[in-house]
Every structure is written in structure tokens, then in C-alpha cells.
Design an enzyme around this catalytic site. Structure first.
Site, PDB file in Angstrom:
ATOM      1  N   GLU A  89       7.889  45.466  40.312  1.00  0.00           N
ATOM      2  CA  GLU A  89       7.133  44.717  39.069  1.00  0.00           C
ATOM      3  C   GLU A  89       7.944  43.217  38.741  1.00  0.00           C
ATOM      4  O   GLU A  89       8.385  43.157  37.750  1.00  0.00           O
ATOM      5  CB  GLU A  89       6.901  45.620  37.823  1.00  0.00           C
ATOM      6  CG  GLU A  89       6.250  46.888  38.275  1.00  0.00           C
ATOM      7  CD  GLU A  89       5.674  47.542  36.996  1.00  0.00           C
ATOM      8  OE1 GLU A  89       6.447  47.495  35.886  1.00  0.00           O
ATOM      9  OE2 GLU A  89       4.903  48.503  37.154  1.00  0.00           O
ATOM     10  N   GLU A 120       1.845  52.953  41.315  1.00  0.00           N
ATOM     11  CA  GLU A 120       2.112  53.843  40.015  1.00  0.00           C
ATOM     12  C   GLU A 120       0.783  53.656  39.505  1.00  0.00           C
ATOM     13  O   GLU A 120       0.065  52.723  39.325  1.00  0.00           O
ATOM     14  CB  GLU A 120       2.944  52.769  39.241  1.00  0.00           C
ATOM     15  CG  GLU A 120       4.497  53.195  39.514  1.00  0.00           C
ATOM     16  CD  GLU A 120       5.548  52.454  38.536  1.00  0.00           C
ATOM     17  OE1 GLU A 120       4.849  52.130  37.275  1.00  0.00           O
ATOM     18  OE2 GLU A 120       6.479  51.950  38.983  1.00  0.00           O
TER      19      GLU A 120
HETATM   20  C1  FCB Z   1       5.843  50.499  34.701  1.00  0.00           C
HETATM   21  C2  FCB Z   1       7.434  50.726  35.290  1.00  0.00           C
HETATM   22  C3  FCB Z   1       7.801  52.243  35.077  1.00  0.00           C
HETATM   23  C4  FCB Z   1       7.468  52.842  33.716  1.00  0.00           C
HETATM   24  C5  FCB Z   1       5.768  52.863  33.880  1.00  0.00           C
HETATM   25  C6  FCB Z   1       5.213  53.486  32.216  1.00  0.00           C
HETATM   26  O1  FCB Z   1       5.723  49.098  34.353  1.00  0.00           O
HETATM   27  O2  FCB Z   1       7.549  50.423  36.568  1.00  0.00           O
HETATM   28  O3  FCB Z   1       9.188  52.231  35.114  1.00  0.00           O
HETATM   29  O4  FCB Z   1       7.938  52.423  32.802  1.00  0.00           O
HETATM   30  O5  FCB Z   1       5.425  51.258  33.552  1.00  0.00           O
END
Ligand code: FCB
Length: 437
Positions: free
Chosen positions: A167, A351
Site C-alpha cells: 500500500e 486484502e
Molecule cells: C490495510 C493494511 C492492513 C490493515 C488493514 C485493515 O490498509 O494493509 O495492515 O491495517 O488495512
């Protein structure tokens, strides 16, 4: 849960994700200090000033955690390597115990038929590098590439996939412009430098890994489904600007060799010298692209200097984070990326998940519904032609949710932070069933 593995192609991968600082316990095994340790020790930055010194104690309990993933029926595990655990000063000396840990972890995954998907940097910068300006220093591209070399010389022969950085938006914008994550800066020049160096560091690390013969290398960015809060020209313009900063800057660098004008209008004056000659380094060929998606945003125009954007609360049901639940936004992002940036490149959802409270009387039904709806949206994107190759749940365990400490619970497995006992939640069992169908 409606989800069934058989609705997806046979080689589609289901995975769970974590990150090093959020679960391992940074106080163990000779790891050096990181900017998260100092950021969290500074009053007002983190809820109850909590830090990752013990976290989920995954450093000692990793076998139990791997067993949980195997029993769930997952195919892969996305984890990260802590730079300061492997190189406590960020450069130079290697902490053998730290490198041994990841070596054992990778072997433990393979023994359980779980594919290791490694991210090199998920946010805990060694303090010694932070002291030298961290992401604002152009040398970080070489520092990260050297770390990539040290890690991959040890585990690169056995990992399924690798990505340098998790990210870039959070590493650069959230941490240097909004000041909400370490190092907690609010400085437009540091932001512009970090926005660019996070991509040069990506490029150099990809080169370093390729030189070692590491296969299946990608990049992981986060995206929000951005909408104007009102139907006015000013709100549309603000939403476009927000979208350019959040969604378009990093993929612009990676796939188009250019940054969006709507970002340069604010950042160009602050960019590092020679930035526009770095795109061949940044645009290293990739084998896959990773998408992190959680929510949408409603954006209005704000008064004041660039970027003059303001978030407005939206109408949809929200998670424990206060984030709106908008599954079709995932489909929107995936199809938009495929058409404009990633084309035929395999895409992984790296994610997706929700925080939901810890009240033992409250069943885990909202998380099950959230995951079901997002898996269905992913399926729709595939039907629309997105070459989606896998889906990763955030997160395996309740863990350290950065500046929000331990109270935001994203886990498929509950963690009691008093005794560190792991207890699978209803969502864990629902996914286990879906994966067996
Ligand atoms: C993302 C992150 C992860 C976690 C989630 C909820 O941005 O990569 O580490 O904090 O959000």
C-alpha cells in the site's frame, strides 16, 4: 454463507493475510526499533499508546497459526517480513535469528501445503533509517533493495510470490501528509518525496529480486470507490482530485510511466529533482498485481489550500472502523483497473475484510455477510473479464490495527489479548465450509 470454492476456477487461490508488526511481537528475537515504536510512544498518536511489542506473539505461536490456516482449507498465506527483525539497523548487520524465523515459517507453510506469498515491507521502518529521513531520502530505494536481497537469498527459492511494498498510499500519503501513521508527518514536501521514492524503491527491489531468480513478483496497492458527496461541479472536481491521489498516482507510475495531472498540480513544486526520469526504473515488468479493497468514500470540496477535499459520512451500513460497506465498489475498482492499467495481468485481491466488535454475545454474522458479498462482487468482476487469480482475507487473526490499537477486530480467529488464546470465529467456520464445497 453462499460462497463455494467450486464457483471459482480450479487454480484460484484462497488465502489469509497478516503483517509482521501487527502479529509477531516485535519485542522478541533481537528485532531493532522501528518508527512504529516511537510513533506509538508519542502521546496522542495511537489509542492507549499501544504498540506491537507483544502483539499476537506469533513469533512463538506461528505453528499454531499455520495449523489454523491449514485446517481452514486455505491455499496460501500472505505475510510480511520485518525489516528491523532481519536488519536491526536497517542496513549492514543481519540478525541471524530474524532470518531464521522467516526460513522456518516458509518451510512450515510448505509442509502444510500453504503457498508463501511474501511482502517485504508492511510499514515498520527501522528507526535508524527513519533518522536519516526514511521515505523522504532517495537512498531508501537502495536500502530496500539490499533488504530484499538479504531476505530473498534466504527464502526466495521457496516463496510462491513476492511484492516489495504494501500500500504505497499509506506509506506516503497517510503517513507524511495526513500524519495518521508513522512517522506522523504533515509536510507536503516530505509527502511528494515519499510518493515518488516508494515507487523507485519498488522498482529497485524488483530488479534485485529478479537478479536472484525470484519468480512471480508483483505490487500491492489499496483502492477506494470514490464518489462526489454532492452533484455539484465543485464536489465532482474534489472527488476527481481525491481519486487521482488515492487510486491513480501509483498505478500511473507503475503502468503508464506518468503521474496524473490532478496530483502534479499540487505536488510538482515539491517533487525530488529528476523525478520524471525515473519511470523506466519504476515500471519494471510485473507478474501480477494485488488489490486491497475495504470501502468507498464520499468527497466534497473544502476551502483552503490544495488538495481542498473533505470526507463526508455516507449512508451505507458501517463496520467497526466506521467504513461503509460497499461490495460493488470492489467490482468497480477491479474492472476499472483491468481496462485502464492491468489488462491481461493476473490480479489478486490481496486484502479484504471487516472489523467487527468483540462482544461475545454478538455472533459473527456481519463478517460472514461482508465476505460473501465481496466474494460475489469478485465473481462478477471475473465474469466481466478481470483475470482474477486469488482472494485474500484480511485478516487471519485479530491484531494490532495501527493507530487504532487492539480494539478493531479484523480476525477470522479471535485473539484474547490477555492470554493470547486463539478461538476461530463463526466466519472462520463458514469459510472453511465454503472452501470444502
Ligand atoms: C490495510 C493494511 C492492513 C490493515 C488493514 C485493515 O490498509 O494493509 O495492515 O491495517 O488495512
Amino acid at each position: 454463507m453462499n460462497f463455494a470454492r467450486s464457483d471459482f476456477p480450479q487454480d484460484f487461490l484462497f488465502a489469509a493475510a497478516t503483517s509482521s508488526y501487527q502479529i509477531e511481537g516485535h519485542g522478541f528475537g533481537g528485532a531493532g526499533p522501528t518508527h512504529w515504536d516511537s510513533f506509538s510512544a508519542t502521546p496522542g498518536n495511537v489509542v492507549r499508546a499501544e504498540n506491537g511489542q507483544r502483539a499476537c506473539d506469533h513469533y512463538h505461536r506461528w505453528e499454531e497459526d499455520l495449523d489454523l490456516m491449514q485446517a481452514m482449507g486455505l491455499d496460501a498465506y500472505r505475510f510480511s517480513t520485518s525489516w528491523a527483525r532481519v536488519m536491526p539497523e536497517g542496513r549492514g548487520a543481519v540478525n541471524a535469528e530474524g532470518l531464521d524465523f522467516y526460513d522456518r515459517l516458509v518451510d512450515g507453510l510448505l509442509e502444510r501445503s500453504l503457498k508463501p506469498m511474501v511482502t517485504l515491507y508492511h510499514w515498520e521502518l527501522p528507526s535508524a533509517l527513519s533518522d536519516c529521513g526514511g521515505w523522504a531520502n532517495p537512498d531508501i530505494a537502495h536500502w530496500l533493495a539490499d533488504f530484499a536481497t538479504v531476505v530473498m537469498e534466504r527464502i526466495g527459492d521457496r516463496v510462491y510470490s513476492a511484492a516489495p511494498i504494501n500500500e504505497p498510499w499509506c506509506v506516503a500519503w497517510l503517513s507524511h501528509f495526513l500524519g495518521l501513521q508513522a512517522p506522523g508527518l504533515r509536510d507536503i514536501r516530505a509527502t511528494a518525496h515519499a510518493m515518488h521514492h516508494v515507487l523507485t524503491a519498488h522498482g529497485r527491489s524488483v530488479q534485485a529480486m529478479r537478479a536472484l531468480g525470484v519468480r512471480n513478483i508483483g505490487a500491492v496497492c489499496n483502492f477506494e470507490d470514490v464518489h462526489p458527496a454532492q452533484d455539484t461541479p465543485a464536489a465532482h472536481k474534489a472527488a476527481d482530485r481525491y481519486r487521482a491521489i488515492y487510486n491513480e498516482f501509483f498505478v500511473g507510475g507503475l503502468f503508464k510511466g506518468a503521474y496524473p495531472d490532478a496530483v502534479l498540480e499540487g505536488l510538482e513544486a515539491h517533487m525530488p529533482k529528476g523525478w520524471d526520469t525515473d519511470f523506466s526504473l519504476i515500471g519494471q515488468p510485473l507478474d501480477w498485481f494485488g488489490v486491497n479493497y475495504y470501502t468507498c468514500k464520499r468527497i466534497a470540496a473544502d476551502s483552503g489550500p490544495w488538495p481542498a477535499v473533505r470526507e463526508i459520512e455516507g449512508p451505507l451500513p458501517k463496520t467497526q472502523m466506521g467504513w461503509e460497506i460497499k461490495p460493488d465498489g470492489l467490482e468497480t475498482i477491479l474492472t476499472w483497473l483491468q481496462r485502464n492499467y492491468t489488462g491481461a495481468l493476473p490480479v489478486y485481491i490481496t486484502e479484504n475484510g471487516m472489523a467487527h466488535g468483540d462482544d461475545p454475545g454478538v455472533p459473527d454474522a456481519p463478517r460472514i455477510a461482508y465476505l460473501d458479498a465481496h466474494l460475489t462482487a469478485a465473481k462478477r468482476a471475473m465474469n466481466a473479464g478481470v483475470p482474477l487469480a486469488g482472494y485474500t482475507f484480511w485478516s487471519l487473526l485479530d491484531n494490532y490495527e495501527w493507530s487504532l490499537g487492539y480494539e478493531k477486530r479484523f480476525g477470522l480467529v479471535h485473539v484474547d489479548f490477555d492470554n493470547l488464546k486463539r478461538t476461530p470465529k463463526a466466519s472462520y467456520y463458514a469459510l472453511q465450509q465454503g472452501l470444502s464445497r
